[in-house]
Design an enzyme around this catalytic site. Structure first.
Site, short mmCIF file in Angstrom:
data_model
loop_
_atom_site.label_atom_id
_atom_site.label_comp_id
_atom_site.label_asym_id
_atom_site.label_seq_id
_atom_site.Cartn_x
_atom_site.Cartn_y
_atom_site.Cartn_z
N PRO A 2 0.84 -0.93 0.23
CA PRO A 2 0.14 -0.25 0.35
C PRO A 2 0.70 0.94 -0.37
CG PRO A 2 -1.17 -1.52 2.12
CD PRO A 2 0.61 -1.91 1.31
N GLU A 3 0.95 1.77 -1.09
CA GLU A 3 1.14 3.38 -0.63
C GLU A 3 0.56 4.01 -0.58
OE1 GLU A 3 4.70 3.75 -4.63
OE2 GLU A 3 4.62 0.99 -4.75
N LYS A 58 1.88 7.33 4.47
CA LYS A 58 1.84 5.17 4.34
C LYS A 58 0.67 5.30 5.72
CE LYS A 58 5.17 3.84 1.50
NZ LYS A 58 5.94 3.12 1.61
N ARG A 274 14.71 -4.23 -4.66
CA ARG A 274 14.07 -3.40 -4.96
C ARG A 274 13.13 -3.93 -6.22
NH1 ARG A 274 10.05 -1.82 -0.92
NH2 ARG A 274 8.84 -2.74 -2.17
#
Ligand SMILES: [Zn+2]
Length: 304
Positions: A2-3, A58, A274
Protein backbone atom coordinates in the site's frame (compact mmCIF):
# COMPACT_ATOMS: atom_id res chain seq x y z
CA UNK A 1 2.63 -2.51 -1.01
CA UNK A 2 0.00 0.00 0.00
CA UNK A 3 1.49 3.31 -1.10
CA UNK A 4 0.12 6.83 -0.85
CA UNK A 5 -2.81 6.32 -3.26
CA UNK A 6 -3.83 3.02 -1.65
CA UNK A 7 -3.67 4.49 1.85
CA UNK A 8 -5.48 7.62 0.72
CA UNK A 9 -8.22 5.35 -0.66
CA UNK A 10 -8.69 3.98 2.87
CA UNK A 11 -9.33 7.49 4.13
CA UNK A 12 -11.64 8.33 1.22
CA UNK A 13 -13.52 5.03 0.83
CA UNK A 14 -13.54 3.58 4.34
CA UNK A 15 -13.50 6.87 6.25
CA UNK A 16 -17.12 7.88 5.53
CA UNK A 17 -18.31 4.44 6.73
CA UNK A 18 -16.20 4.44 9.88
CA UNK A 19 -16.43 7.96 11.23
CA UNK A 20 -19.16 8.21 13.86
CA UNK A 21 -19.17 4.46 14.55
CA UNK A 22 -18.40 3.04 17.99
CA UNK A 23 -15.90 0.26 18.56
CA UNK A 24 -17.11 -2.82 20.39
CA UNK A 25 -14.84 -5.80 20.91
CA UNK A 26 -11.38 -6.02 19.32
CA UNK A 27 -9.77 -9.41 18.61
CA UNK A 28 -5.99 -9.47 18.21
CA UNK A 29 -4.52 -12.73 16.87
CA UNK A 30 -0.90 -11.57 16.50
CA UNK A 31 0.33 -9.62 19.50
CA UNK A 32 3.24 -8.05 17.65
CA UNK A 33 0.88 -6.01 15.45
CA UNK A 34 -0.35 -3.89 18.36
CA UNK A 35 1.42 -1.58 20.75
CA UNK A 36 0.14 1.03 23.19
CA UNK A 37 1.57 3.98 25.09
CA UNK A 38 2.23 3.33 28.81
CA UNK A 39 -1.01 2.87 30.73
CA UNK A 40 -3.01 2.01 27.62
CA UNK A 41 -3.97 -1.37 26.18
CA UNK A 42 -6.18 -3.09 23.63
CA UNK A 43 -9.20 -2.94 25.98
CA UNK A 44 -9.07 0.87 25.86
CA UNK A 45 -10.37 0.73 22.29
CA UNK A 46 -13.67 -0.70 23.48
CA UNK A 47 -16.50 1.82 23.52
CA UNK A 48 -14.56 4.54 21.70
CA UNK A 49 -16.14 6.37 18.78
CA UNK A 50 -14.13 6.92 15.62
CA UNK A 51 -14.15 10.72 15.24
CA UNK A 52 -11.88 11.33 12.28
CA UNK A 53 -9.60 9.47 9.90
CA UNK A 54 -6.66 11.08 8.11
CA UNK A 55 -3.42 10.15 6.39
CA UNK A 56 0.20 11.23 6.64
CA UNK A 57 2.58 9.46 4.25
CA UNK A 58 1.56 5.79 4.35
CA UNK A 59 0.16 6.03 7.88
CA UNK A 60 -3.46 6.54 8.83
CA UNK A 61 -4.45 8.27 12.04
CA UNK A 62 -7.73 7.25 13.65
CA UNK A 63 -8.85 9.93 16.09
CA UNK A 64 -11.03 8.36 18.77
CA UNK A 65 -13.24 9.71 21.53
CA UNK A 66 -11.80 10.30 25.03
CA UNK A 67 -8.59 11.79 23.66
CA UNK A 68 -7.13 8.65 22.12
CA UNK A 69 -5.69 7.99 18.68
CA UNK A 70 -4.75 4.84 16.81
CA UNK A 71 -1.95 5.16 14.26
CA UNK A 72 -1.98 2.41 11.66
CA UNK A 73 0.75 1.44 9.18
CA UNK A 74 -0.21 -1.32 6.72
CA UNK A 75 3.44 -1.75 5.62
CA UNK A 76 4.00 -4.23 2.79
CA UNK A 77 0.76 -6.16 2.59
CA UNK A 78 -1.86 -4.93 5.05
CA UNK A 79 -5.47 -4.87 3.95
CA UNK A 80 -8.59 -3.43 5.57
CA UNK A 81 -12.08 -4.58 4.66
CA UNK A 82 -15.29 -3.40 6.31
CA UNK A 83 -18.37 -5.64 6.30
CA UNK A 84 -21.77 -4.52 7.52
CA UNK A 85 -23.85 -6.67 9.88
CA UNK A 86 -25.07 -8.78 6.92
CA UNK A 87 -21.52 -9.45 5.72
CA UNK A 88 -21.88 -7.06 2.79
CA UNK A 89 -18.59 -5.34 1.85
CA UNK A 90 -18.86 -1.63 2.56
CA UNK A 91 -15.35 -0.57 1.70
CA UNK A 92 -11.75 -1.68 1.49
CA UNK A 93 -8.25 -0.39 1.10
CA UNK A 94 -4.63 -1.40 1.15
CA UNK A 95 -3.16 -4.52 -0.41
CA UNK A 96 -5.48 -6.57 -2.66
CA UNK A 97 -4.42 -10.01 -1.30
CA UNK A 98 -6.66 -11.82 -0.62
CA UNK A 99 -8.76 -10.37 -3.44
CA UNK A 100 -11.48 -7.91 -2.49
CA UNK A 101 -14.71 -9.80 -1.93
CA UNK A 102 -12.88 -12.91 -0.59
CA UNK A 103 -14.30 -14.69 2.44
CA UNK A 104 -13.12 -13.09 5.70
CA UNK A 105 -11.74 -13.70 8.22
CA UNK A 106 -8.86 -15.18 6.22
CA UNK A 107 -6.12 -17.27 7.87
CA UNK A 108 -3.94 -14.15 7.79
CA UNK A 109 -6.59 -11.92 9.38
CA UNK A 110 -4.83 -10.77 12.55
CA UNK A 111 -7.12 -8.04 13.88
CA UNK A 112 -10.92 -8.05 13.92
CA UNK A 113 -12.73 -4.94 15.11
CA UNK A 114 -16.39 -5.51 15.93
CA UNK A 115 -18.23 -2.23 15.67
CA UNK A 116 -21.11 -1.67 18.06
CA UNK A 117 -23.70 -1.72 15.26
CA UNK A 118 -22.69 -5.17 14.04
CA UNK A 119 -20.32 -4.09 11.27
CA UNK A 120 -16.88 -5.75 11.31
CA UNK A 121 -13.51 -4.39 10.22
CA UNK A 122 -10.90 -6.99 9.22
CA UNK A 123 -7.18 -6.31 9.11
CA UNK A 124 -5.51 -9.01 7.03
CA UNK A 125 -1.76 -9.09 6.46
CA UNK A 126 -0.09 -12.06 4.80
CA UNK A 127 3.33 -10.64 5.78
CA UNK A 128 2.49 -9.66 9.39
CA UNK A 129 4.35 -6.33 9.12
CA UNK A 130 1.31 -4.09 9.72
CA UNK A 131 1.43 -2.09 12.94
CA UNK A 132 -1.17 -0.39 15.13
CA UNK A 133 -0.13 2.01 17.87
CA UNK A 134 -2.58 3.37 20.45
CA UNK A 135 -1.67 6.65 22.12
CA UNK A 136 -3.13 9.81 23.62
CA UNK A 137 -4.04 12.10 20.70
CA UNK A 138 -1.59 14.71 22.01
CA UNK A 139 1.28 12.37 21.15
CA UNK A 140 0.39 11.83 17.50
CA UNK A 141 2.40 14.77 16.14
CA UNK A 142 5.50 13.69 18.05
CA UNK A 143 5.03 10.09 16.86
CA UNK A 144 4.73 11.25 13.23
CA UNK A 145 7.71 13.59 13.57
CA UNK A 146 9.83 10.60 14.64
CA UNK A 147 8.97 8.87 11.36
CA UNK A 148 10.86 11.69 9.57
CA UNK A 149 8.33 11.87 6.74
CA UNK A 150 9.12 14.20 3.86
CA UNK A 151 6.53 16.61 2.48
CA UNK A 152 3.20 15.34 1.20
CA UNK A 153 3.75 15.13 -2.56
CA UNK A 154 0.29 16.39 -3.47
CA UNK A 155 0.48 19.54 -1.38
CA UNK A 156 2.20 22.86 -2.11
CA UNK A 157 4.85 22.04 0.51
CA UNK A 158 6.35 19.61 -1.99
CA UNK A 159 8.48 21.77 -4.28
CA UNK A 160 11.01 20.99 -7.01
CA UNK A 161 13.56 23.14 -5.14
CA UNK A 162 13.29 21.09 -1.94
CA UNK A 163 13.28 17.80 -3.86
CA UNK A 164 16.41 18.91 -5.70
CA UNK A 165 18.15 19.90 -2.46
CA UNK A 166 17.40 16.51 -0.90
CA UNK A 167 18.56 14.56 -3.95
CA UNK A 168 21.74 16.64 -4.15
CA UNK A 169 22.74 15.31 -0.70
CA UNK A 170 22.34 11.67 -1.69
CA UNK A 171 24.94 9.75 -3.64
CA UNK A 172 22.73 6.64 -3.87
CA UNK A 173 20.58 5.30 -6.72
CA UNK A 174 17.73 7.68 -7.57
CA UNK A 175 15.16 4.91 -7.07
CA UNK A 176 16.43 4.28 -3.52
CA UNK A 177 16.30 8.02 -2.78
CA UNK A 178 12.64 8.14 -3.86
CA UNK A 179 11.83 5.24 -1.51
CA UNK A 180 13.38 7.16 1.39
CA UNK A 181 10.27 8.48 3.15
CA UNK A 182 12.19 11.53 4.38
CA UNK A 183 12.65 12.66 0.76
CA UNK A 184 8.98 12.33 -0.25
CA UNK A 185 6.27 10.89 2.02
CA UNK A 186 4.23 8.00 0.68
CA UNK A 187 6.06 6.76 -2.41
CA UNK A 188 6.76 3.03 -2.61
CA UNK A 189 8.06 0.63 -5.22
CA UNK A 190 5.28 0.93 -7.80
CA UNK A 191 4.98 4.70 -7.92
CA UNK A 192 8.75 5.21 -7.75
CA UNK A 193 9.12 3.13 -10.93
CA UNK A 194 6.25 4.98 -12.58
CA UNK A 195 7.56 8.42 -11.67
CA UNK A 196 11.00 7.58 -13.08
CA UNK A 197 9.55 6.14 -16.29
CA UNK A 198 7.41 9.23 -16.77
CA UNK A 199 10.34 11.55 -16.06
CA UNK A 200 12.57 9.47 -18.40
CA UNK A 201 15.18 9.00 -15.67
CA UNK A 202 17.05 5.76 -15.07
CA UNK A 203 16.44 4.27 -11.58
CA UNK A 204 20.17 3.74 -11.14
CA UNK A 205 21.17 7.35 -11.83
CA UNK A 206 23.07 8.70 -8.83
CA UNK A 207 20.50 10.93 -7.10
CA UNK A 208 22.93 13.85 -6.75
CA UNK A 209 23.71 13.83 -10.50
CA UNK A 210 20.35 15.29 -11.61
CA UNK A 211 20.39 18.79 -13.07
CA UNK A 212 17.65 21.34 -12.34
CA UNK A 213 15.69 20.42 -15.47
CA UNK A 214 15.70 16.74 -14.55
CA UNK A 215 14.60 17.49 -10.99
CA UNK A 216 11.72 19.60 -12.35
CA UNK A 217 10.70 16.72 -14.66
CA UNK A 218 10.81 14.26 -11.77
CA UNK A 219 8.82 16.59 -9.50
CA UNK A 220 6.10 16.93 -12.16
CA UNK A 221 6.11 13.18 -12.81
CA UNK A 222 5.66 12.26 -9.13
CA UNK A 223 2.67 14.57 -8.83
CA UNK A 224 1.17 13.35 -12.10
CA UNK A 225 1.52 9.67 -11.18
CA UNK A 226 0.07 9.99 -7.69
CA UNK A 227 -2.72 12.28 -8.83
CA UNK A 228 -3.57 9.88 -11.66
CA UNK A 229 -3.68 6.91 -9.30
CA UNK A 230 -6.03 8.77 -6.96
CA UNK A 231 -8.34 9.92 -9.75
CA UNK A 232 -8.38 6.85 -11.98
CA UNK A 233 -7.92 4.11 -9.42
CA UNK A 234 -4.78 2.71 -7.88
CA UNK A 235 -2.32 0.61 -9.88
CA UNK A 236 -3.49 -2.95 -10.47
CA UNK A 237 -0.43 -5.08 -9.65
CA UNK A 238 -0.67 -8.62 -8.33
CA UNK A 239 2.36 -10.75 -7.39
CA UNK A 240 4.58 -8.17 -9.07
CA UNK A 241 2.75 -8.28 -12.41
CA UNK A 242 0.75 -5.36 -13.78
CA UNK A 243 -2.69 -6.10 -15.17
CA UNK A 244 -2.60 -6.54 -18.97
CA UNK A 245 -6.12 -5.08 -19.10
CA UNK A 246 -4.99 -1.61 -18.07
CA UNK A 247 -2.32 0.78 -19.33
CA UNK A 248 -1.38 1.98 -15.82
CA UNK A 249 1.15 1.34 -14.38
CA UNK A 250 3.23 1.79 -17.54
CA UNK A 251 6.57 0.38 -16.35
CA UNK A 252 6.14 -1.36 -13.00
CA UNK A 253 5.28 -5.04 -13.37
CA UNK A 254 5.72 -4.89 -17.17
CA UNK A 255 9.13 -6.61 -17.60
CA UNK A 256 9.33 -8.33 -20.99
CA UNK A 257 6.55 -6.26 -22.59
CA UNK A 258 6.96 -3.25 -24.94
CA UNK A 259 7.32 0.25 -23.51
CA UNK A 260 4.06 2.16 -24.09
CA UNK A 261 6.08 5.16 -25.31
CA UNK A 262 8.75 3.67 -27.61
CA UNK A 263 8.12 -0.08 -27.95
CA UNK A 264 11.46 -1.14 -26.42
CA UNK A 265 11.13 -4.10 -24.05
CA UNK A 266 10.78 -3.05 -20.41
CA UNK A 267 13.55 -4.47 -18.23
CA UNK A 268 13.76 -5.48 -14.59
CA UNK A 269 16.76 -5.00 -12.31
CA UNK A 270 17.33 -4.99 -8.57
CA UNK A 271 17.92 -1.53 -7.13
CA UNK A 272 18.26 -1.22 -3.36
CA UNK A 273 17.03 -4.81 -3.14
CA UNK A 274 13.75 -3.91 -4.84
CA UNK A 275 12.51 -5.19 -8.18
CA UNK A 276 12.76 -2.18 -10.49
CA UNK A 277 11.23 -1.77 -13.94
CA UNK A 278 12.33 0.70 -16.61
CA UNK A 279 12.68 1.30 -20.34
CA UNK A 280 16.35 1.19 -21.33
CA UNK A 281 15.70 3.51 -24.27
CA UNK A 282 13.48 6.18 -22.66
CA UNK A 283 15.52 6.08 -19.44
CA UNK A 284 19.17 6.05 -20.53
CA UNK A 285 21.97 5.65 -17.98
CA UNK A 286 25.02 7.87 -18.55
CA UNK A 287 28.02 5.81 -17.37
CA UNK A 288 29.44 8.76 -15.45
CA UNK A 289 26.39 9.06 -13.20
CA UNK A 290 25.44 5.42 -12.65
CA UNK A 291 25.11 3.77 -9.25
CA UNK A 292 26.60 0.23 -9.24
CA UNK A 293 24.44 -2.61 -10.56
CA UNK A 294 23.33 -5.22 -8.02
CA UNK A 295 22.64 -8.90 -8.20
CA UNK A 296 19.35 -10.06 -6.70
CA UNK A 297 20.40 -10.52 -3.07
CA UNK A 298 19.03 -13.09 -0.67
CA UNK A 299 17.12 -10.36 1.13
CA UNK A 300 15.50 -9.45 -2.18
CA UNK A 301 14.07 -12.90 -2.79
CA UNK A 302 10.33 -12.77 -2.55
CA UNK A 303 10.15 -9.01 -2.50
CA UNK A 304 8.53 -7.31 -5.45
ZN1 LIG B 1 10.54 3.49 -23.88
Amino acid sequence: MPELPEVESIVRDLGPHLVGRRIGRVELHKDKLFSAAPGLGLDDLQGKTIRRLWRRGKLTVWELSDGLALVMHLKLAGQLVLHDADGYELGHGGHPVPAWGSALPHKATHVIVWLADGAVLYLTDIRQFARLALMPDGEVERFLAKQRLGPEPLTRRFTAAELGAKLARRSIALKSALLDQSVVGGIGNIYADESLWRARLHPRRVASSLDAGEVARLHRAIRWVLDYALREGVAAVLQGKASPDRAFPYAHGRAGTPCARCGTIIQKEWVGGRGTHFCPRCQPLPAASAAPAEAASLSAVGRA
